[in-house]
Write a protein that holds these residues in place. Structure first.
Motif, PDB file in Angstrom:
ATOM      1  N   SER B  30      86.956 -33.643  32.733  1.00 37.10           N
ATOM      2  CA  SER B  30      86.005 -33.348  31.675  1.00 37.10           C
ATOM      3  C   SER B  30      86.724 -32.834  30.428  1.00 37.10           C
ATOM      4  O   SER B  30      86.200 -32.962  29.317  1.00 37.10           O
ATOM      5  N   SER B  31      87.897 -32.285  30.615  1.00 38.03           N
ATOM      6  CA  SER B  31      88.703 -31.854  29.475  1.00 38.03           C
ATOM      7  C   SER B  31      90.139 -31.683  29.935  1.00 38.03           C
ATOM      8  O   SER B  31      90.408 -31.524  31.129  1.00 38.03           O
ATOM      9  N   LEU B  32      91.030 -31.742  28.991  1.00 38.45           N
ATOM     10  CA  LEU B  32      92.437 -31.452  29.259  1.00 38.45           C
ATOM     11  C   LEU B  32      92.916 -30.457  28.219  1.00 38.45           C
ATOM     12  O   LEU B  32      92.484 -30.505  27.059  1.00 38.45           O
ATOM     13  N   GLN B  33      93.790 -29.588  28.656  1.00 39.55           N
ATOM     14  CA  GLN B  33      94.363 -28.612  27.749  1.00 39.55           C
ATOM     15  C   GLN B  33      95.875 -28.763  27.760  1.00 39.55           C
ATOM     16  O   GLN B  33      96.473 -29.119  28.783  1.00 39.55           O
ATOM     17  N   TRP B  34      96.490 -28.503  26.644  1.00 42.63           N
ATOM     18  CA  TRP B  34      97.946 -28.463  26.527  1.00 42.63           C
ATOM     19  C   TRP B  34      98.381 -27.040  26.199  1.00 42.63           C
ATOM     20  O   TRP B  34      97.783 -26.376  25.333  1.00 42.63           O
ATOM     21  N   TYR B  35      99.416 -26.603  26.908  1.00 41.82           N
ATOM     22  CA  TYR B  35      99.983 -25.277  26.703  1.00 41.82           C
ATOM     23  C   TYR B  35     101.482 -25.413  26.471  1.00 41.82           C
ATOM     24  O   TYR B  35     102.124 -26.361  26.946  1.00 41.82           O
ATOM     25  N   ARG B  36     102.051 -24.435  25.787  1.00 44.01           N
ATOM     26  CA  ARG B  36     103.512 -24.290  25.709  1.00 44.01           C
ATOM     27  C   ARG B  36     103.882 -22.921  26.273  1.00 44.01           C
ATOM     28  O   ARG B  36     103.252 -21.908  25.942  1.00 44.01           O
ATOM     29  N   GLN B  37     104.892 -22.924  27.128  1.00 41.40           N
ATOM     30  CA  GLN B  37     105.345 -21.681  27.731  1.00 41.40           C
ATOM     31  C   GLN B  37     106.823 -21.493  27.454  1.00 41.40           C
ATOM     32  O   GLN B  37     107.623 -22.401  27.679  1.00 41.40           O
ATOM     33  N   GLU B  38     107.150 -20.300  26.968  1.00 41.57           N
ATOM     34  CA  GLU B  38     108.551 -19.951  26.736  1.00 41.57           C
ATOM     35  C   GLU B  38     108.985 -18.967  27.802  1.00 41.57           C
ATOM     36  O   GLU B  38     108.144 -18.282  28.414  1.00 41.57           O
ATOM     37  N   PRO B  39     110.283 -18.884  28.058  1.00 42.78           N
ATOM     38  CA  PRO B  39     110.775 -18.006  29.134  1.00 42.78           C
ATOM     39  C   PRO B  39     110.290 -16.573  28.968  1.00 42.78           C
ATOM     40  O   PRO B  39     110.331 -16.013  27.876  1.00 42.78           O
ATOM     41  N   GLY B  40     109.818 -15.984  30.071  1.00 39.10           N
ATOM     42  CA  GLY B  40     109.384 -14.594  30.037  1.00 39.10           C
ATOM     43  C   GLY B  40     108.013 -14.374  29.437  1.00 39.10           C
ATOM     44  O   GLY B  40     107.588 -13.225  29.272  1.00 39.10           O
ATOM     45  N   ASP B  83     110.380 -25.650  18.742  1.00 43.32           N
ATOM     46  CA  ASP B  83     109.487 -26.391  19.627  1.00 43.32           C
ATOM     47  C   ASP B  83     109.965 -26.354  21.078  1.00 43.32           C
ATOM     48  O   ASP B  83     109.262 -26.808  21.982  1.00 43.32           O
ATOM     49  N   THR B  84     111.151 -25.839  21.289  1.00 40.04           N
ATOM     50  CA  THR B  84     111.713 -25.761  22.635  1.00 40.04           C
ATOM     51  C   THR B  84     110.802 -24.958  23.551  1.00 40.04           C
ATOM     52  O   THR B  84     110.295 -23.903  23.169  1.00 40.04           O
ATOM     53  N   GLY B  85     110.579 -25.487  24.744  1.00 38.62           N
ATOM     54  CA  GLY B  85     109.742 -24.781  25.705  1.00 38.62           C
ATOM     55  C   GLY B  85     109.256 -25.715  26.790  1.00 38.62           C
ATOM     56  O   GLY B  85     109.619 -26.887  26.836  1.00 38.62           O
ATOM     57  N   LEU B  86     108.424 -25.167  27.660  1.00 40.43           N
ATOM     58  CA  LEU B  86     107.812 -25.933  28.743  1.00 40.43           C
ATOM     59  C   LEU B  86     106.410 -26.324  28.297  1.00 40.43           C
ATOM     60  O   LEU B  86     105.600 -25.461  27.971  1.00 40.43           O
ATOM     61  N   TYR B  87     106.153 -27.613  28.254  1.00 39.99           N
ATOM     62  CA  TYR B  87     104.833 -28.113  27.837  1.00 39.99           C
ATOM     63  C   TYR B  87     104.042 -28.491  29.083  1.00 39.99           C
ATOM     64  O   TYR B  87     104.465 -29.337  29.863  1.00 39.99           O
ATOM     65  N   LEU B  88     102.913 -27.854  29.225  1.00 37.19           N
ATOM     66  CA  LEU B  88     102.070 -28.037  30.400  1.00 37.19           C
ATOM     67  C   LEU B  88     100.727 -28.635  29.997  1.00 37.19           C
ATOM     68  O   LEU B  88     100.115 -28.185  29.034  1.00 37.19           O
ATOM     69  N   CYS B  89     100.294 -29.648  30.745  1.00 40.43           N
ATOM     70  CA  CYS B  89      98.911 -30.075  30.582  1.00 40.43           C
ATOM     71  C   CYS B  89      98.127 -29.517  31.769  1.00 40.43           C
ATOM     72  O   CYS B  89      98.686 -29.259  32.836  1.00 40.43           O
ATOM     73  N   ALA B  90      96.865 -29.299  31.570  1.00 44.41           N
ATOM     74  CA  ALA B  90      96.017 -28.732  32.609  1.00 44.41           C
ATOM     75  C   ALA B  90      94.616 -29.280  32.437  1.00 44.41           C
ATOM     76  O   ALA B  90      94.174 -29.552  31.315  1.00 44.41           O
ATOM     77  N   GLY B  91      93.924 -29.418  33.554  1.00 45.11           N
ATOM     78  CA  GLY B  91      92.573 -29.955  33.451  1.00 45.11           C
ATOM     79  C   GLY B  91      91.697 -29.517  34.598  1.00 45.11           C
ATOM     80  O   GLY B  91      92.180 -29.073  35.639  1.00 45.11           O
ATOM     81  N   GLY B  92      90.418 -29.640  34.372  1.00 44.54           N
ATOM     82  CA  GLY B  92      89.445 -29.316  35.403  1.00 44.54           C
ATOM     83  C   GLY B  92      88.258 -30.232  35.274  1.00 44.54           C
ATOM     84  O   GLY B  92      88.110 -30.945  34.274  1.00 44.54           O
ATOM     85  N   THR B  93      87.438 -30.211  36.327  1.00 47.30           N
ATOM     86  CA  THR B  93      86.285 -31.096  36.291  1.00 47.30           C
ATOM     87  C   THR B  93      84.964 -30.353  36.282  1.00 47.30           C
ATOM     88  O   THR B  93      84.007 -30.788  35.699  1.00 47.30           O
ATOM     89  N   ASN B  94      84.922 -29.200  36.921  1.00 50.96           N
ATOM     90  CA  ASN B  94      83.611 -28.596  37.054  1.00 50.96           C
ATOM     91  C   ASN B  94      83.710 -27.097  37.260  1.00 50.96           C
ATOM     92  O   ASN B  94      84.195 -26.659  38.278  1.00 50.96           O
ATOM     93  N   TYR B  95      83.298 -26.346  36.266  1.00 52.69           N
ATOM     94  CA  TYR B  95      83.169 -24.902  36.361  1.00 52.69           C
ATOM     95  C   TYR B  95      84.406 -24.234  36.947  1.00 52.69           C
ATOM     96  O   TYR B  95      84.292 -23.366  37.795  1.00 52.69           O
ATOM     97  N   GLY B  96      85.579 -24.658  36.482  1.00 47.95           N
ATOM     98  CA  GLY B  96      86.813 -23.994  36.879  1.00 47.95           C
ATOM     99  C   GLY B  96      87.317 -24.398  38.241  1.00 47.95           C
ATOM    100  O   GLY B  96      88.430 -24.082  38.608  1.00 47.95           O
TER     101      GLY B  96
END
Lengths: 114, 111
Positions: B30-40, B83-96
């Motif tokens: 139903s949606s996708l999210q993109w995140y960036r994570q840096e060390p620590g 821009d260096t970092g870990l790029y994560l996509c995440a998604g869900g379908t229904n109420y978490g």
């Protein structure tokens, strides 16, 4: 600066200790989450609270016990942990638990079990 | 169980180059999210996409959600060391429920 605050930032504990991780947000979010992240892996969902009620428990061992005292606070009580539980524990919150709501993460508590 | 795959796993490029990373699934989200994570640090939300075919731009970052809502891409123009970092996509379908993260793409932009 993150709007989700986690304490402590680092925690070292023995396998017989009891400790708690704390998470706080003041954005008015009604969903809060606990994630576990091992090194070089993505976060894994542990628990979801929606309106202060536990709505999802992703088969997490009972040595992890979540608690949501009010809409702004989320705790994770730890007891008799194992060395493999060493990880970064992330708290997140969102407006609601409905899919599609962006989640805001804290910087995590880095937990080491001796 | 819904799974998200990301490619490439690792990417090392020079400053100024363009790049695209991908997030794919056999499931409809139903949606996708993109995140960036840096060390620590915890993941930082970059964007949420909810409509099939949607394109969102955030400065030099362009995000696209596939028409069938099974895949997404992130394109970075003129990459910078920041821009260096870990790029994560995440998604869900229904109420978490079944909210999952992909394994991430670790990006390194060299000066």
């Amino acid at each position: 600066d993150t709007e989700v605050t986690q304490t402590p930032k680092h925690l070292v504990m023995g396998m017989t200790n009891k400790k708690s991780l704390k998470c706080e947000q003041h954005m008015g979010h009604r969903a809060m989450y606990w994630y576990k992240q091992k090194a070089k892996k993505p976060p894994e969902l542990m628990f979801v609270y929606s309106y202060e009620k536990l709505s999802i428990n992703e088969s997490v061992p009972s040595r992890f016990s979540p608690e949501c005292p009010n809409s702004s606070l989320l705790n994770l009580h730890l007891h008799a942990l194992q060395p493999e539980d060493s990880a970064l524990y992330l708290c997140a919150s969102s407006l609601s638990a409905r899919s599609g709501q962006p989640q805001h993460f804290g910087d995590g508590t880095r937990l080491s079990i001796l | 169980t819904q799974l998200l795959e990301q490619s490439p796993q690792f990417l090392s490029i020079q400053e100024g180059e363009n790049l695209t990373v991908y997030c794919n699934s056999s499931s409809v989200f139903s949606s996708l999210q993109w995140y960036r994570q840096e060390p620590g640090e915890g993941p930082v939300l970059l964007v949420t996409v909810v409509t099939g075919g949607e394109v969102k731009k955030l400065k030099r970052l362009t995000f696209q959600f596939g028409d069938a809502r099974k895949d997404s891409s992130l394109h970075i123009t003129a990459a910078q060391p920041g821009d260096t970092g870990l790029y994560l996509c995440a998604g869900g379908t229904n109420y978490g429920q079944n909210f999952v993260f992909g394994p991430g793409t670790r990006l390194s932009v060299l000066p």
